[in-house]
Scaffold this motif. Structure first.
Motif, PDB file in Angstrom:
ATOM      1  N   LEU A   1       0.830  -1.196   0.000  1.00  0.00           N
ATOM      2  CA  LEU A   1       0.000   0.000   0.000  1.00  0.00           C
ATOM      3  C   LEU A   1       0.872   1.256   0.000  1.00  0.00           C
ATOM      4  O   LEU A   1       0.360   2.370  -0.074  1.00  0.00           O
ATOM      5  N   LYS A   2       2.202   1.089   0.103  1.00  0.00           N
ATOM      6  CA  LYS A   2       3.097   2.230   0.327  1.00  0.00           C
ATOM      7  C   LYS A   2       4.161   2.423  -0.740  1.00  0.00           C
ATOM      8  O   LYS A   2       4.819   3.460  -0.779  1.00  0.00           O
ATOM      9  N   GLN A   3       4.379   1.423  -1.590  1.00  0.00           N
ATOM     10  CA  GLN A   3       5.487   1.511  -2.543  1.00  0.00           C
ATOM     11  C   GLN A   3       5.143   0.727  -3.803  1.00  0.00           C
ATOM     12  O   GLN A   3       4.109   0.054  -3.877  1.00  0.00           O
ATOM     13  N   ASP A   4       6.007   0.816  -4.784  1.00  0.00           N
ATOM     14  CA  ASP A   4       5.786   0.080  -6.026  1.00  0.00           C
ATOM     15  C   ASP A   4       5.769  -1.410  -5.751  1.00  0.00           C
ATOM     16  O   ASP A   4       6.626  -1.934  -5.034  1.00  0.00           O
ATOM     17  N   ALA A   5       4.795  -2.091  -6.315  1.00  0.00           N
ATOM     18  CA  ALA A   5       4.676  -3.541  -6.148  1.00  0.00           C
ATOM     19  C   ALA A   5       3.817  -4.066  -7.286  1.00  0.00           C
ATOM     20  O   ALA A   5       3.241  -3.300  -8.066  1.00  0.00           O
ATOM     21  N   ASP A   6       3.730  -5.389  -7.388  1.00  0.00           N
ATOM     22  CA  ASP A   6       2.889  -5.987  -8.431  1.00  0.00           C
ATOM     23  C   ASP A   6       1.417  -5.671  -8.199  1.00  0.00           C
ATOM     24  O   ASP A   6       0.652  -5.489  -9.140  1.00  0.00           O
ATOM     25  N   TYR A   7       1.016  -5.610  -6.930  1.00  0.00           N
ATOM     26  CA  TYR A   7      -0.367  -5.268  -6.584  1.00  0.00           C
ATOM     27  C   TYR A   7      -0.350  -4.164  -5.527  1.00  0.00           C
ATOM     28  O   TYR A   7       0.204  -4.353  -4.443  1.00  0.00           O
TER      29      TYR A   7
ATOM     30  N   ALA B   1     -17.509   2.257   7.957  1.00  0.00           N
ATOM     31  CA  ALA B   1     -17.765   1.657   9.266  1.00  0.00           C
ATOM     32  C   ALA B   1     -17.718   0.140   9.210  1.00  0.00           C
ATOM     33  O   ALA B   1     -17.145  -0.505  10.076  1.00  0.00           O
ATOM     34  N   MET B   2     -18.322  -0.438   8.185  1.00  0.00           N
ATOM     35  CA  MET B   2     -18.320  -1.898   8.069  1.00  0.00           C
ATOM     36  C   MET B   2     -18.013  -2.341   6.643  1.00  0.00           C
ATOM     37  O   MET B   2     -18.433  -3.413   6.216  1.00  0.00           O
ATOM     38  N   LYS B   3     -17.275  -1.518   5.908  1.00  0.00           N
ATOM     39  CA  LYS B   3     -16.911  -1.905   4.544  1.00  0.00           C
ATOM     40  C   LYS B   3     -15.669  -1.137   4.103  1.00  0.00           C
ATOM     41  O   LYS B   3     -15.275  -0.153   4.730  1.00  0.00           O
ATOM     42  N   SER B   4     -15.066  -1.588   3.022  1.00  0.00           N
ATOM     43  CA  SER B   4     -13.896  -0.926   2.456  1.00  0.00           C
ATOM     44  C   SER B   4     -13.978  -1.010   0.938  1.00  0.00           C
ATOM     45  O   SER B   4     -14.552  -1.956   0.386  1.00  0.00           O
ATOM     46  N   GLU B   5     -13.381  -0.009   0.280  1.00  0.00           N
ATOM     47  CA  GLU B   5     -13.290  -0.010  -1.177  1.00  0.00           C
ATOM     48  C   GLU B   5     -11.877   0.399  -1.568  1.00  0.00           C
ATOM     49  O   GLU B   5     -11.236   1.190  -0.873  1.00  0.00           O
ATOM     50  N   PHE B   6     -11.400  -0.125  -2.690  1.00  0.00           N
ATOM     51  CA  PHE B   6     -10.086   0.269  -3.206  1.00  0.00           C
ATOM     52  C   PHE B   6      -9.956  -0.184  -4.654  1.00  0.00           C
ATOM     53  O   PHE B   6     -10.730  -1.030  -5.129  1.00  0.00           O
ATOM     54  N   ASP B   7      -8.990   0.399  -5.353  1.00  0.00           N
ATOM     55  CA  ASP B   7      -8.707   0.015  -6.739  1.00  0.00           C
ATOM     56  C   ASP B   7      -7.352  -0.683  -6.785  1.00  0.00           C
ATOM     57  O   ASP B   7      -6.412  -0.300  -6.072  1.00  0.00           O
ATOM     58  N   THR B   8      -7.256  -1.689  -7.625  1.00  0.00           N
ATOM     59  CA  THR B   8      -5.952  -2.290  -7.934  1.00  0.00           C
ATOM     60  C   THR B   8      -5.966  -2.744  -9.386  1.00  0.00           C
ATOM     61  O   THR B   8      -6.969  -3.286  -9.870  1.00  0.00           O
ATOM     62  N   LYS B   9      -4.886  -2.452 -10.057  1.00  0.00           N
ATOM     63  CA  LYS B   9      -4.745  -2.782 -11.485  1.00  0.00           C
ATOM     64  C   LYS B   9      -5.934  -2.252 -12.291  1.00  0.00           C
ATOM     65  O   LYS B   9      -6.450  -2.923 -13.194  1.00  0.00           O
ATOM     66  N   GLY B  10      -6.401  -1.043 -11.922  1.00  0.00           N
ATOM     67  CA  GLY B  10      -7.451  -0.373 -12.679  1.00  0.00           C
ATOM     68  C   GLY B  10      -8.855  -0.883 -12.433  1.00  0.00           C
ATOM     69  O   GLY B  10      -9.794  -0.484 -13.137  1.00  0.00           O
ATOM     70  N   LYS B  11      -9.043  -1.739 -11.439  1.00  0.00           N
ATOM     71  CA  LYS B  11     -10.379  -2.290 -11.152  1.00  0.00           C
ATOM     72  C   LYS B  11     -10.761  -2.011  -9.703  1.00  0.00           C
ATOM     73  O   LYS B  11      -9.919  -2.042  -8.811  1.00  0.00           O
TER      74      LYS B  11
ATOM     75  N   LYS C   1      -6.147 -17.322 -12.717  1.00  0.00           N
ATOM     76  CA  LYS C   1      -6.928 -16.930 -13.898  1.00  0.00           C
ATOM     77  C   LYS C   1      -8.426 -16.840 -13.604  1.00  0.00           C
ATOM     78  O   LYS C   1      -9.264 -17.086 -14.493  1.00  0.00           O
ATOM     79  N   LEU C   2      -8.788 -16.485 -12.371  1.00  0.00           N
ATOM     80  CA  LEU C   2     -10.198 -16.295 -12.035  1.00  0.00           C
ATOM     81  C   LEU C   2     -10.621 -14.888 -12.456  1.00  0.00           C
ATOM     82  O   LEU C   2      -9.832 -13.952 -12.424  1.00  0.00           O
ATOM     83  N   SER C   3     -11.873 -14.730 -12.822  1.00  0.00           N
ATOM     84  CA  SER C   3     -12.342 -13.450 -13.363  1.00  0.00           C
ATOM     85  C   SER C   3     -12.499 -12.394 -12.277  1.00  0.00           C
ATOM     86  O   SER C   3     -12.757 -12.711 -11.104  1.00  0.00           O
ATOM     87  N   TYR C   4     -12.370 -11.146 -12.679  1.00  0.00           N
ATOM     88  CA  TYR C   4     -12.572 -10.015 -11.762  1.00  0.00           C
ATOM     89  C   TYR C   4     -13.962 -10.086 -11.145  1.00  0.00           C
ATOM     90  O   TYR C   4     -14.142  -9.845  -9.948  1.00  0.00           O
TER      91      TYR C   4
END
Length: 485
Positions: A259-265, A274-284, A310-313
């Motif tokens: 979450l702090k530096q360059d990485a694959d993800y 309060a009871m949920k989170s959202e974020f983007d990774t690899k444009g999704k 190879k599971l779908s987004y």
């Protein structure tokens, strides 16, 4: 099964007898031995199986596997090896037909996050149409079938039997928590791990490992065994794993998360509710009904594994949205229409307690009331650390019993209090039921009560007995009694 087939791939010395003999079953407990069984002399913390070799042969064992000299009945085959724990694992794997090689095995290790990660991955794989086995702290599963678990990672003999059951019932994946105990004691020796996730490393289990270095070395074993390694590099020990794998890099696929530096993800546009989170990774965009920045880390590791598979987004995100883990940031008492929140969480380490309290603090308009204790006969150094954390973050901290085991609860509480400088926001109530009741009585509108330490556990280990005790049930009972008054 023929003994020589069980010994295949094992470096051993035939001390006496014949390897061309049929074996009934494998045992490392002499009390379970019967006619024609093979007995493995395992050295434990308090007892040494070598001292029971003769008794095992009296009970019917015809083969004894040992590291040291043993006394046995005449005619018994004695096999000597360098390490009986590894021998037990190899023999068990051969006995059950090397079942881990017929599954895709995903191992997760680290101090915190193993259980949450394993449930998320299991849910994603199941939604993708797979039959999945799960091995971990809360329970073991084969598909929807639940099995009670005695420890996070079973002993090698029981582990291989569980793998065999998974194969027989048509499972094609096994997701498992891999504890430092299991790695140090070679319970997972000869398991073929396709994927391994490193979540983090913070203080825990030093009652067994003695030093943090030994704790790290135990965890590192998993990544020497795995083909694909998914590593949290925001943790200094994650960086060290990659450094220590330098000579293996050509034969391994190493994937990094951060979450702090360059990485694959990496995670961007993080929104913590309060009871949920959202974020983007690899444009999704991903969403989950589990709060906390630390769970964003957990989710990133799971997304990385599922991408490699190879599971779908769509399937990954759908499972993340619905993911729930018993006793992990679990909201309870919802049916009572409370104007405050009650959360039960397994946090039993300094890092775990800080994570859950900080997460709840961020989303609570009122006060945070924390109920916590520390286990007996375990690492004592973390006790004052947890006292300091609870009183620094929570508005009110109630120190109570966890699983005191053979120790006096009052003495454990004394150790916790040593870390608390200002005791103005601290209450001590030794009885855990009474402590939870007090927290609920103190709670006002828009407050949050966090009951930490036991999570999914439905028992409490006392000096002379283990009693039924489930924090979630206790909350329901207290609320029900309150409503009836």
């Amino acid at each position: 099964m023929l003994l020589k087939n069980l010994l295949e791939g094992l470096d051993y010395q035939l001390v006496s007898g014949d390897v061309n003999r049929e074996i009934g079953k494998i045992c490392y407990d002499n009390r379970k031995v019967s006619k024609d069984d093979l007995f493995v002399c395992v050295k434990g913390f308090s007892v040494d199986g070598h001292t029971f070799a003769e008794k095992a042969t009296e009970n019917g064992a015809t083969v004894v596997v040992c590291e040291d000299e043993v006394k046995v009945l005449e005619g018994v085959t004695v096999i000597k090896v360098d390490n009986t724990r590894r021998a037990l694992a190899k023999i068990a794997s051969n006995y059950y037909g090397n079942p881990s090689k017929k599954l895709k095995v995903i191992g997760i290790t680290g101090t915190n996050g193993k259980t949450t990660s394993s449930y998320i991955i299991r849910d994603v794989l199941t939604k993708a149409g797979n039959k999945v086995g799960l091995i971990g702290t809360i329970a073991n599963y084969i598909g929807d079938k639940k099995f009670k678990t005695e420890r996070t990672t079973p002993e090698s003999l029981e582990l291989q039997e569980l793998f065999k059951q998974m194969v027989d019932e048509g499972a094609n994946y096994c997701v498992m928590e891999v504890s430092s105990h299991a790695l140090a004691l070679d319970r997972v020796y000869d398991v073929e791990f396709d994927y391994a996730i490193f979540t983090n490393l913070t203080r825990d289990h030093l009652d067994m490992h003695k030093t943090f270095e030994e704790y790290y070395k135990a965890k590192f074993k998993l990544f020497k065994m795995a083909n694909n390694c998914i590593i949290n590099i925001d943790d200094d020990y994650g960086k060290r794993i990659i450094e220590d794998l330098e000579e293996d890099k050509k034969s391994k696929n190493i994937v990094t998360i951060s979450l702090k530096q360059d990485a694959d993800y990496t995670a961007e546009n993080i929104l913590l509710g309060a009871m949920k989170s959202e974020f983007d990774t690899k444009g999704k965009k991903y969403e989950m009904e589990i709060p906390g920045l630390y769970n964003v880390y957990n989710s990133l590791g799971c997304i990385a594994v599922c991408d490699l598979l190879k599971l779908s987004y769509e399937k990954i995100n759908a499972a993340l949205k619905e993911a729930t883990v018993p006793g992990r940031c679990q909201r309870v008492g919802k049916s009572h229409n409370l104007d405050f929140t009650i959360i039960v969480d397994y946090a039993h380490t300094p890092d775990g307690l800080e994570n859950i309290l900080s997460t709840v603090k961020q989303v609570t308009k009122g006060r945070v009331i924390a109920v916590f204790g520390c286990g007996g006969n375990r690492d004592t150094v973390k006790r004052p650390q947890m006292g300091e954390i609870a009183t620094r973050i929570a508005d009110i901290a109630i120190v109570t019993s966890d699983n005191p085991r053979k120790e006096e609860p009052a003495l454990i509480i004394e150790d916790i209090l040593k870390g608390i400088k200002d005791k103005d926001n601290c209450i001590t109530i030794e009885n855990r039921y009474d402590a939870i009741k007090k927290a609920i009585e103190l709670a006002k509108s828009e407050d949050s009560v966090v009951i930490a330490g036991k999570g999914h556990e439905d028992y409490q280990i006392l000096k002379d007995e283990t009693i039924h005790f489930d924090d979630r049930e206790v909350v329901e009972e207290i609320l029900q009694n309150r409503n009836e008054v």
